[in-house]
Design an enzyme around this catalytic site. Structure first.
Site, PDB file in Angstrom:
ATOM      1  N   ARG A 116       0.815  -1.209   0.000  1.00 64.16           N
ATOM      2  CA  ARG A 116       0.000   0.000   0.000  1.00 64.16           C
ATOM      3  C   ARG A 116       0.854   1.267   0.000  1.00 64.16           C
ATOM      4  O   ARG A 116       0.546   2.233  -0.713  1.00 64.16           O
ATOM      5  CB  ARG A 116      -0.950  -0.020   1.204  1.00 64.16           C
ATOM      6  CG  ARG A 116      -1.860   1.207   1.338  1.00 64.16           C
ATOM      7  CD  ARG A 116      -2.479   1.676   0.040  1.00 64.16           C
ATOM      8  NE  ARG A 116      -3.163   0.623  -0.703  1.00 64.16           N
ATOM      9  CZ  ARG A 116      -3.453   0.684  -1.988  1.00 64.16           C
ATOM     10  NH1 ARG A 116      -3.095   1.744  -2.710  1.00 64.16           N
ATOM     11  NH2 ARG A 116      -4.069  -0.316  -2.584  1.00 64.16           N
ATOM     12  N   LYS A 121       2.093  25.255  -4.203  1.00 65.48           N
ATOM     13  CA  LYS A 121       0.831  24.716  -3.678  1.00 65.48           C
ATOM     14  C   LYS A 121       0.937  23.192  -3.629  1.00 65.48           C
ATOM     15  O   LYS A 121       0.365  22.471  -4.444  1.00 65.48           O
ATOM     16  CB  LYS A 121      -0.339  25.184  -4.546  1.00 65.48           C
ATOM     17  CG  LYS A 121      -0.536  26.696  -4.485  1.00 65.48           C
ATOM     18  CD  LYS A 121      -1.616  27.170  -5.438  1.00 65.48           C
ATOM     19  CE  LYS A 121      -1.768  28.688  -5.381  1.00 65.48           C
ATOM     20  NZ  LYS A 121      -2.768  29.183  -6.351  1.00 65.48           N
ATOM     21  N   LYS A 159       3.954  39.811  -3.489  1.00 70.66           N
ATOM     22  CA  LYS A 159       2.537  39.669  -3.805  1.00 70.66           C
ATOM     23  C   LYS A 159       1.752  40.837  -3.229  1.00 70.66           C
ATOM     24  O   LYS A 159       2.324  41.743  -2.618  1.00 70.66           O
ATOM     25  CB  LYS A 159       2.029  38.325  -3.284  1.00 70.66           C
ATOM     26  CG  LYS A 159       2.758  37.134  -3.918  1.00 70.66           C
ATOM     27  CD  LYS A 159       2.350  35.816  -3.319  1.00 70.66           C
ATOM     28  CE  LYS A 159       0.960  35.391  -3.746  1.00 70.66           C
ATOM     29  NZ  LYS A 159       0.907  35.006  -5.181  1.00 70.66           N
ATOM     30  N   ASP A 194      -1.083  38.373 -12.914  1.00 69.67           N
ATOM     31  CA  ASP A 194      -2.048  37.587 -12.159  1.00 69.67           C
ATOM     32  C   ASP A 194      -3.479  37.781 -12.637  1.00 69.67           C
ATOM     33  O   ASP A 194      -3.971  38.912 -12.704  1.00 69.67           O
ATOM     34  CB  ASP A 194      -1.951  37.966 -10.675  1.00 69.67           C
ATOM     35  CG  ASP A 194      -2.781  37.056  -9.790  1.00 69.67           C
ATOM     36  OD1 ASP A 194      -2.745  35.831  -9.997  1.00 69.67           O
ATOM     37  OD2 ASP A 194      -3.472  37.579  -8.893  1.00 69.67           O
ATOM     38  N   GLU A 225       4.301  40.116  -8.456  1.00 69.39           N
ATOM     39  CA  GLU A 225       2.943  39.868  -8.919  1.00 69.39           C
ATOM     40  C   GLU A 225       2.258  41.195  -9.201  1.00 69.39           C
ATOM     41  O   GLU A 225       2.211  42.072  -8.341  1.00 69.39           O
ATOM     42  CB  GLU A 225       2.168  39.101  -7.845  1.00 69.39           C
ATOM     43  CG  GLU A 225       0.713  38.852  -8.197  1.00 69.39           C
ATOM     44  CD  GLU A 225      -0.048  38.237  -7.029  1.00 69.39           C
ATOM     45  OE1 GLU A 225      -0.037  37.003  -6.923  1.00 69.39           O
ATOM     46  OE2 GLU A 225      -0.620  39.006  -6.225  1.00 69.39           O
TER      47      GLU A 225
END
Length: 282
Positions: free
Chosen positions: A102, A137, A169, A218, A197
């Protein structure tokens, strides 16, 4: 095993994954049902058309429990294979094979799923000149593995972490007061790679003037992206990001951007359907 990734402890990962499954007692089913000396032979097979990633890791789980196991990889990571393709043949102690099964399958299914989705995106933008990037991410603890899988699918890794490039950002801009001020501070700190960004055309010139080395455009529509690329005029690489789907990516890539980054490669890829069938030896 020759599988080595920077900043990743393969042996530690294998040991921790097996320990999670075994707990304090071990595989009580195999211990009760399977004689200690019994041996299995098996074939790991892809049930769908996939791009393979994680074969050596899967092998490592079996070898961790049966170092004398005979294992032959029939394909290589990065290969595109048809449904029904045998990926690996193995033979060894039955208890070890069943206990490791597994963990080995979970790993190769997850990584091959990422590689397969990535390959679909790479194929969709073929010929546009744009390069597909992954993102940060990722599942905590699995970033190096997941980014390895995107490479097997044909993508290029973006930042591996917070340490290898600055990415300014909207929240950084909000604290600094403006795009230009945020970039100026990063440049004064001696950071060589400064990704900025921007979500409006009027932020481009201030970012470039302050020292941006890469612009992340973006959530812009293709028409806006095309104008942004024209304005930048090749002074720095441009990257389209935000809301990129398989259906939209070709139009985005055709705007002339250098890169397209896609978070769903590591966020949303379904596991590949890979099975392992055993039979008693002798």
């Amino acid at each position: 095993m020759t599988f080595v990734l920077d900043r990743f402890d393969t042996n530690g990962f294998v040991a921790a994954t097996l320990a999670e499954d075994l707990g304090d007692i071990g595989d009580i089913t195999s211990a009760a049902v399977i004689p200690q000396s019994a041996r299995f032979a098996g074939v790991m097979t892809s049930r769908d058309a996939i791009t393979v990633a994680g074969l050596e890791l899967a092998e490592a789980f079996f070898r961790a429990l049966d170092p004398a196991a005979t294992i032959e990889r029939l394909v290589e990571d990065g290969d595109r294979v048809a449904a029904g393709t045998a990926l690996m043949q193995l033979s060894g102690l039955a208890r070890a094979m069943l206990t490791a099964e597994r963990s080995a399958l979970n790993t190769i299914q997850h990584l091959s799923g990422i590689a397969t989705m990535t390959r679909a995106y790479v194929d969709r933008i073929m010929g546009t000149g744009a390069t597909l990037l992954d993102t940060r991410k990722t599942i905590p603890g699995l970033r190096v593995l997941e980014k390895y899988a995107t490479r097997m699918g044909g993508a290029t890794n973006h930042r591996m972490g917070l340490w290898d490039a600055a990415m300014i950002k909207d929240n950084h801009v909000a604290v600094a007061g403006s795009v230009g001020e945020a970039v100026r501070r990063a440049a004064e700190a001696g950071i060589a790679s400064i990704i900025v960004e921007v979500d409006r055309i009027d932020q481009i010139e201030p970012a470039l003037a302050a020292g941006a080395t890469h612009l992340l455009l973006d959530n812009m529509e293709p028409s806006t992206l095309r104008g942004a690329v024209t304005l930048v005029g090749g002074r720095v690489p441009t990257e389209a990001s935000g809301g990129v789907t398989l259906e939209k990516i070709r139009a985005i890539a055709e705007t002339g951007v250098t890169y397209v980054s896609v978070g769903r490669l590591t966020q949303s890829a379904p596991a590949a359907d890979i099975g392992l069938d055993f039979q008693m030896e002798g």
